[in-house]
Motif scaffolding. Structure first.
Motif: not given
Length: 338
Positions: A235-251
């Protein structure tokens, strides 16, 4: 007074739009229908929403966004933010992780499959190759060893594999080819029709897929212990979309992977526990291969496939030997820790 009220209304409306705009909504592209293979995707979507109070949501789409074989391409152009794919669908696009599809690696259970996948996904060569498709590895979709279902007389010797038309992708296809079978790489969604129409005699799947895609319903027999290997489906995620997440969302996303995989393993364990009952209910014969036949299959398929894969990868600038050694080392460490 009217001006004050109008001002308050504008502020309230502006706040509402700002709050709405702050919410993050992702689409995840999978295929087929909800099944054991997609439970971790469903679970991580549930967990992310819970941890962010609904401010980060993931909509799981079953075939509505892309064909399964096009999911990596969809990630690369940002058509959706998350996707599941299998390495064998396009081995040329994800060469490094195909080490996990080599035949007879010796992986014995789903926990070991998780361990080796995680180790390989974390390797710099994998991250570099996936970045070419704007993809970031998130988690694996661990599957047990594949086995065949087939029609007609059961095939229980290597000689009986000669000329056998088998749906098998990637390294598994090469393993069957090494003993005289004729592999075809139709997608999982096409496997039932291929079996029904006689395009293939046999289909190699994990148990959940034989159920989900209906191939078990066409089967006269199933190989209980052939265990030639499995496919690897990240399962992969789009790098640009991931980078656009807030720190809380990434966590919330990264911190939910372990729990999502634990849920997947528990759910898959239940399926494996009732597999014999499924075979009995559907009148499918269980075929057992002798240790001698299994040893012969391994000798013909495993060593040549491994050496050829390593040579091919090294020629393309991929550290094939290093990746293979990493798999074996991880298996040893996993077993030692148990």
């Amino acid at each position: 007074m009217n001006n004050l009220l109008n001002g308050a209304a504008v502020c309230a409306l502006t706040f509402a739009f700002a709050s709405q705009a702050a919410a993050t909504e992702w689409n995840a592209s999978v295929w087929g229908k909800r099944r054991a293979f997609t439970e971790h995707v469903e679970k991580i979507a549930e967990l992310v929403s819970e941890k962010t109070d609904g401010e980060f949501t993931i909509n799981v789409s079953y075939g509505g966004l892309s064909k399964n074989s096009d999911n990596l391409d969809g990630i690369s152009i940002g058509a959706f933010e998350m996707a599941q794919f299998c390495a064998g669908y396009h081995a040329d696009k994800n060469r490094a992780i195909t080490v996990l599809e080599l035949p007879f690696l010796g992986v014995q259970n789903l926990e070991e499959e998780v361990a080796v996948s995680r180790a390989v996904y974390a390797h710099p060569a994998v991250a570099k190759e996936m970045a070419q498709w704007n993809a970031r590895m998130l988690m694996t979709s661990p599957m047990p060893q594949y086995n065949l279902v087939g029609t007609g007389e059961a095939r229980d010797t290597l000689e009986s594999f000669e000329g056998m038309r088998v749906r098998a992708t990637g390294g598994l296809g090469k393993a069957f080819e090494a003993v005289g079978a004729v592999p075809t790489s139709v997608t999982s969604s096409e496997a039932y029709n291929a079996m029904e129409s006689g395009v293939v005699d046999t289909v190699a799947f994990a148990q959940h897929a034989h159920l989900s895609f209906g191939t078990i319903n066409k089967a006269d027999w199933w190989t209980a212990n052939l265990n030639p290997g499995t496919v690897n489906c990240p399962v992969v995620v789009n790098i640009d979309a991931y980078d656009a997440l807030t720190d809380a969302e990434k966590e919330a996303l990264d911190g939910s992977v372990d729990e999502a995989l634990d849920h997947y393993l528990a759910n898959y364990g239940e399926l494996l526990g009732r597999w014999d009952t499924v075979l009995e209910e559907k009148g499918v014969e269980k075929v057992m291969f002798s240790p001698e036949v299994l040893a012969e299959f391994k000798a013909k398929a495993a060593d040549p496939a491994r050496e050829a894969w390593i040579k091919d990868m090294e020629a393309q600038g991929i550290p094939g030997q290093e990746l293979y050694d990493l798999v074996i080392k991880t298996l040893e460490e996993k077993r030692a820790s148990n």
